[in-house]
Every structure is written in structure tokens, then in C-alpha cells.
Design a protein around this motif. Structure first.
Motif, mmCIF file in Angstrom:
data_model
loop_
_atom_site.group_PDB
_atom_site.id
_atom_site.type_symbol
_atom_site.label_atom_id
_atom_site.label_comp_id
_atom_site.label_asym_id
_atom_site.label_seq_id
_atom_site.Cartn_x
_atom_site.Cartn_y
_atom_site.Cartn_z
ATOM 1 N N GLN A 18 0.985 -1.383 -0.357
ATOM 2 C CA GLN A 18 0.045 0.021 0.274
ATOM 3 C C GLN A 18 0.976 0.988 0.054
ATOM 4 O O GLN A 18 0.733 2.076 -0.724
ATOM 5 N N SER A 35 2.365 1.666 -3.705
ATOM 6 C CA SER A 35 1.025 2.461 -4.046
ATOM 7 C C SER A 35 1.493 3.108 -3.979
ATOM 8 O O SER A 35 1.122 4.145 -5.191
ATOM 9 N N LYS A 36 0.699 3.971 -3.151
ATOM 10 C CA LYS A 36 0.672 5.380 -2.771
ATOM 11 C C LYS A 36 1.777 6.391 -3.624
ATOM 12 O O LYS A 36 1.755 7.409 -4.153
ATOM 13 N N SER A 37 2.914 5.935 -3.009
ATOM 14 C CA SER A 37 4.155 6.810 -3.586
ATOM 15 C C SER A 37 5.090 6.561 -5.060
ATOM 16 O O SER A 37 4.666 7.611 -5.079
#
Length: 127
Positions: A51, A54-56
Motif C-alpha cells: 500500500q 502504491s501510494k508513493s
């Protein structure tokens, strides 16, 4: 005390063996539960890491898109010199390095009169 018959010895042996197998099965089940807990923790850690990555990645993609937009905007503003301007700039640099009018005609492809004019203008500005 009465002596035990063969049947009693077999029953006690079977009971002991059954207790041993039961203890072994209980130990295996306990080990399996511990392994399952460790795997659950590892999966949870991996999910959190996924997660975060993915955000990065999404953030980096947005930033790259902004930079690309700025670059395209800047490229639209850049005015490239015309071929004549580029030729004049190159000829001017060559004269600054000591080139003659003949050198300019040969290397830049300018007319003899233009080459002589560039050389004379460069000499006048140098003095």
C-alpha cells in the motif's frame, strides 16, 4: 497382587502408544498454529508495504505528469533560431576564433560578400 495377563499388557501398551501419538499430534497442531500466526503477520506487513509503495508510485506519477506539463509548456515558449540566424552565429563564433572570409564560405556556406561583411563587423567590434 495378581499378575497381569497378556491382554492387559497389550491394552496398556496400546494406551501408552495412543498417548504418545496424541501428544505428538498436539505438538504438530501447536507448531502449525504458530506458523500460521507468523505467516499472517508477514502477509500483513507485505500488504502495508504494498500500500505504501502504491501510494508513493501514484504520487510520483502525478509529479512526473506535472513536470511533463511544465516541460511541454516551456518547449512551446522556446523559439529556435532560424537557419540564417544559426549560420550567422556559427560564422561569428568562427571569426572570433580567427577564421577568415574564405573559411566562412567553406565551412558555413555563406556568400563571399556576407563572409567579408561578418569579418569586417567582427573586427570593428573587437577594436
Amino acid at each position: 497382587m495378581a499378575s497381569l495377563s497378556l491382554m492387559h499388557w497389550l491394552l496398556m501398551g496400546n494406551m501408552g502408544l495412543l498417548l504418545l501419538v496424541g501428544a505428538f499430534m498436539w505438538s504438530l497442531k501447536r507448531q502449525q498454529n504458530q506458523d500460521a500466526n507468523r505467516l499472517d503477520q508477514a502477509v500483513g506487513s507485505l500488504q502495508q508495504a504494498h500500500q505504501a509503495m502504491s501510494k508513493s508510485t501514484i504520487g510520483m506519477g502525478r509529479k512526473l505528469k506535472q513536470i511533463d506539463g511544465r516541460l511541454q509548456h516551456a518547449e512551446r515558449k522556446v523559439v529556435l533560431p532560424t537557419t540564417d540566424e544559426a549560420t550567422f552565429q556559427q560564422a561569428s563564433r568562427l571569426v572570433g576564433l580567427g577564421a577568415t572570409a574564405s573559411d566562412l564560405v567553406d565551412s558555413c556556406g555563406v556568400a563571399r560578400g556576407e563572409a567579408e561583411l561578418i569579418v569586417s563587423l567582427k573586427r570593428q567590434t573587437a577594436h
